[in-house]
Scaffold this motif. Structure first.
Motif, PDB file in Angstrom:
ATOM      1  N   SER A  22     -10.803  -0.044   8.398  1.00  0.00           N
ATOM      2  CA  SER A  22     -10.085   0.581   9.505  1.00  0.00           C
ATOM      3  C   SER A  22      -8.966  -0.312  10.025  1.00  0.00           C
ATOM      4  CB  SER A  22     -11.054   0.924  10.636  1.00  0.00           C
ATOM      5  OG  SER A  22     -11.569  -0.250  11.242  1.00  0.00           O
ATOM      6  N   MET A  23      -9.128  -1.643   9.881  1.00  0.00           N
ATOM      7  CA  MET A  23      -8.096  -2.567  10.342  1.00  0.00           C
ATOM      8  C   MET A  23      -6.840  -2.490   9.484  1.00  0.00           C
ATOM      9  SD  MET A  23     -10.066  -5.994  11.636  1.00  0.00           S
ATOM     10  CE  MET A  23     -10.768  -6.367  10.022  1.00  0.00           C
ATOM     11  N   MET A  24      -6.951  -1.902   8.282  1.00  0.00           N
ATOM     12  CA  MET A  24      -5.792  -1.786   7.410  1.00  0.00           C
ATOM     13  C   MET A  24      -4.768  -0.798   7.961  1.00  0.00           C
ATOM     14  SD  MET A  24      -7.509  -1.988   3.605  1.00  0.00           S
ATOM     15  CE  MET A  24      -5.898  -2.102   2.816  1.00  0.00           C
ATOM     16  N   ARG A  25      -5.143  -0.035   9.007  1.00  0.00           N
ATOM     17  CA  ARG A  25      -4.164   0.855   9.633  1.00  0.00           C
ATOM     18  C   ARG A  25      -2.991   0.072  10.203  1.00  0.00           C
ATOM     19  NH1 ARG A  25      -8.280   4.173  13.406  1.00  0.00           N
ATOM     20  NH2 ARG A  25      -8.932   2.011  13.712  1.00  0.00           N
ATOM     21  N   GLU A  26      -3.237  -1.213  10.511  1.00  0.00           N
ATOM     22  CA  GLU A  26      -2.166  -2.048  11.046  1.00  0.00           C
ATOM     23  C   GLU A  26      -1.238  -2.554   9.948  1.00  0.00           C
ATOM     24  OE1 GLU A  26      -3.897  -5.152  13.298  1.00  0.00           O
ATOM     25  OE2 GLU A  26      -5.169  -3.816  14.497  1.00  0.00           O
ATOM     26  N   TYR A  27      -1.603  -2.297   8.692  1.00  0.00           N
ATOM     27  CA  TYR A  27      -0.793  -2.737   7.560  1.00  0.00           C
ATOM     28  C   TYR A  27      -0.507  -1.509   6.712  1.00  0.00           C
ATOM     29  CZ  TYR A  27       0.506  -5.239   3.283  1.00  0.00           C
ATOM     30  OH  TYR A  27       1.162  -5.702   2.175  1.00  0.00           O
ATOM     31  N   SER A  28       0.661  -0.911   6.895  1.00  0.00           N
ATOM     32  CA  SER A  28       0.910   0.415   6.317  1.00  0.00           C
ATOM     33  C   SER A  28       1.827   0.342   5.096  1.00  0.00           C
ATOM     34  CB  SER A  28       1.525   1.335   7.364  1.00  0.00           C
ATOM     35  OG  SER A  28       2.745   0.802   7.837  1.00  0.00           O
ATOM     36  N   PHE A  29       1.623   1.305   4.181  1.00  0.00           N
ATOM     37  CA  PHE A  29       2.481   1.522   3.029  1.00  0.00           C
ATOM     38  C   PHE A  29       3.195   2.853   3.206  1.00  0.00           C
ATOM     39  CE2 PHE A  29      -0.760  -0.984   0.461  1.00  0.00           C
ATOM     40  CZ  PHE A  29       0.076  -2.073   0.287  1.00  0.00           C
ATOM     41  N   CYS A  30       4.285   3.032   2.465  1.00  0.00           N
ATOM     42  CA  CYS A  30       4.778   4.401   2.313  1.00  0.00           C
ATOM     43  C   CYS A  30       3.768   5.143   1.444  1.00  0.00           C
ATOM     44  CB  CYS A  30       6.160   4.408   1.676  1.00  0.00           C
ATOM     45  SG  CYS A  30       6.187   3.801  -0.028  1.00  0.00           S
ATOM     46  N   ILE A  35      -0.675   5.417  -2.518  1.00  0.00           N
ATOM     47  CA  ILE A  35      -1.471   6.142  -3.517  1.00  0.00           C
ATOM     48  C   ILE A  35      -1.572   5.347  -4.813  1.00  0.00           C
ATOM     49  CG2 ILE A  35      -1.530   8.192  -4.986  1.00  0.00           C
ATOM     50  CD1 ILE A  35      -0.364   9.750  -2.629  1.00  0.00           C
ATOM     51  N   SER A  36      -0.452   4.832  -5.306  1.00  0.00           N
ATOM     52  CA  SER A  36      -0.482   4.082  -6.565  1.00  0.00           C
ATOM     53  C   SER A  36      -1.301   2.810  -6.424  1.00  0.00           C
ATOM     54  CB  SER A  36       0.945   3.753  -7.011  1.00  0.00           C
ATOM     55  OG  SER A  36       1.607   2.959  -6.043  1.00  0.00           O
ATOM     56  N   TYR A  37      -1.185   2.139  -5.281  1.00  0.00           N
ATOM     57  CA  TYR A  37      -1.950   0.925  -5.040  1.00  0.00           C
ATOM     58  C   TYR A  37      -3.438   1.235  -4.952  1.00  0.00           C
ATOM     59  CZ  TYR A  37      -3.157  -3.594  -2.932  1.00  0.00           C
ATOM     60  OH  TYR A  37      -3.690  -4.820  -2.681  1.00  0.00           O
ATOM     61  N   SER A  38      -3.780   2.333  -4.302  1.00  0.00           N
ATOM     62  CA  SER A  38      -5.182   2.721  -4.153  1.00  0.00           C
ATOM     63  C   SER A  38      -5.817   3.031  -5.500  1.00  0.00           C
ATOM     64  CB  SER A  38      -5.298   3.938  -3.229  1.00  0.00           C
ATOM     65  OG  SER A  38      -4.813   3.639  -1.944  1.00  0.00           O
ATOM     66  N   LEU A  44      -9.833  -1.121 -10.661  1.00  0.00           N
ATOM     67  CA  LEU A  44     -10.275  -2.497 -10.863  1.00  0.00           C
ATOM     68  C   LEU A  44     -11.673  -2.718 -10.283  1.00  0.00           C
ATOM     69  CD1 LEU A  44      -6.975  -4.422 -10.022  1.00  0.00           C
ATOM     70  CD2 LEU A  44      -8.035  -4.161 -12.271  1.00  0.00           C
ATOM     71  N   ALA A  45     -11.902  -2.184  -9.078  1.00  0.00           N
ATOM     72  CA  ALA A  45     -13.217  -2.329  -8.449  1.00  0.00           C
ATOM     73  C   ALA A  45     -14.300  -1.629  -9.266  1.00  0.00           C
ATOM     74  CB  ALA A  45     -13.180  -1.768  -7.031  1.00  0.00           C
TER      75      ALA A  45
END
Length: 226
Positions: A22-30, A35-38, A44-45
């Protein structure tokens, strides 16, 4: 997030993982980048969890990261892989990695292997690396796994990860710029703190950041606090 939570709620520390996400909301992507990063991170995971040996075999052959070479080799050993030759062009047969161009061998001295190749083949961690804890106070002597600098408004911080055993890593924060690119080990003391549930060591004393593997072999005495 609710759907993802339903997938992991049966796992230990599920609430902690959700809080960290939830803390990743402070670090946003376009959106396209996100999507590509996810997709990449999820893949990998998945393979790391389902087929850890093949995951680390692929990582050793193709990955060039900010982490020192010994970190990947160490994680591969923990996943169950066995090294009979040095790399980098390994082949994999069952749980064994080998290179047909190399003669199988094991140095009796981990220092010699590390200095020549950046990693060592035995299953034990580098002798002399350790940590001693007294309450929230800790003394650490270990190998530099990775580091980076952060420039604040009035000073430069050094963030580093130090390896002290096969399963022991410590994230440390040093309130100055410390040159670590040509260093083998670091010997420091600090206070254990937490930030949003993540543990790190705020360094208060630097005993040595200039040691080499050769000098480490002569420093097997027990660590003591200043």
């Amino acid at each position: 997030m609710a759907r993802f939570k339903s997938f992991i709620e049966h796992l230990p520390k599920a609430e902690e993982h959700m809080e960290n996400l939830s803390m990743m909301r402070e670090y946003s992507f376009c959106k396209s980048h996100a999507i590509s990063y996810s997709y990449l991170v999820w893949a990998l995971a998945y393979w790391k969890a389902r087929t850890p040996k093949r995951f680390w075999y692929a990582a050793l052959k193709h990955c060039h990261s900010m982490y020192a070479r010994w970190v990947h080799v160490n994680e591969a050993k923990k996943a169950g892989l066995r090294f009979v030759t040095v790399g980098p062009h390994w082949l994999m047969k069952e749980d064994t990695l080998y290179n047909t161009a190399r003669t199988p061998f094991l140095f009796s001295d981990e220092y010699a292997e590390y200095k020549r190749y950046g990693y060592w083949l035995s299953d034990q961690f580098m002798p002399g690396c350790t940590s001693v804890r007294l309450g929230n106070k800790i003394r650490i002597r270990g190998l530099v796994a990775t580091y980076r600098y952060y420039r604040g408004s009035d000073k430069i911080l050094t963030f580093a990860t130090i390896g002290t055993s096969l399963n022991g890593y410590w994230d440390v924060v040093i309130e100055k710029k410390l040159r670590l690119h040509d260093q083998d080990i670091i010997d420091v003391e600090g206070e254990i703190k937490t930030f949003f549930g993540s543990r790190y060591v705020s360094i208060t004393e630097i005993y040595s950041s200039q040691q080499t593997i050769e000098s480490l072999s002569l420093k097997q005495r027990a660590l003591r606090f200043k």
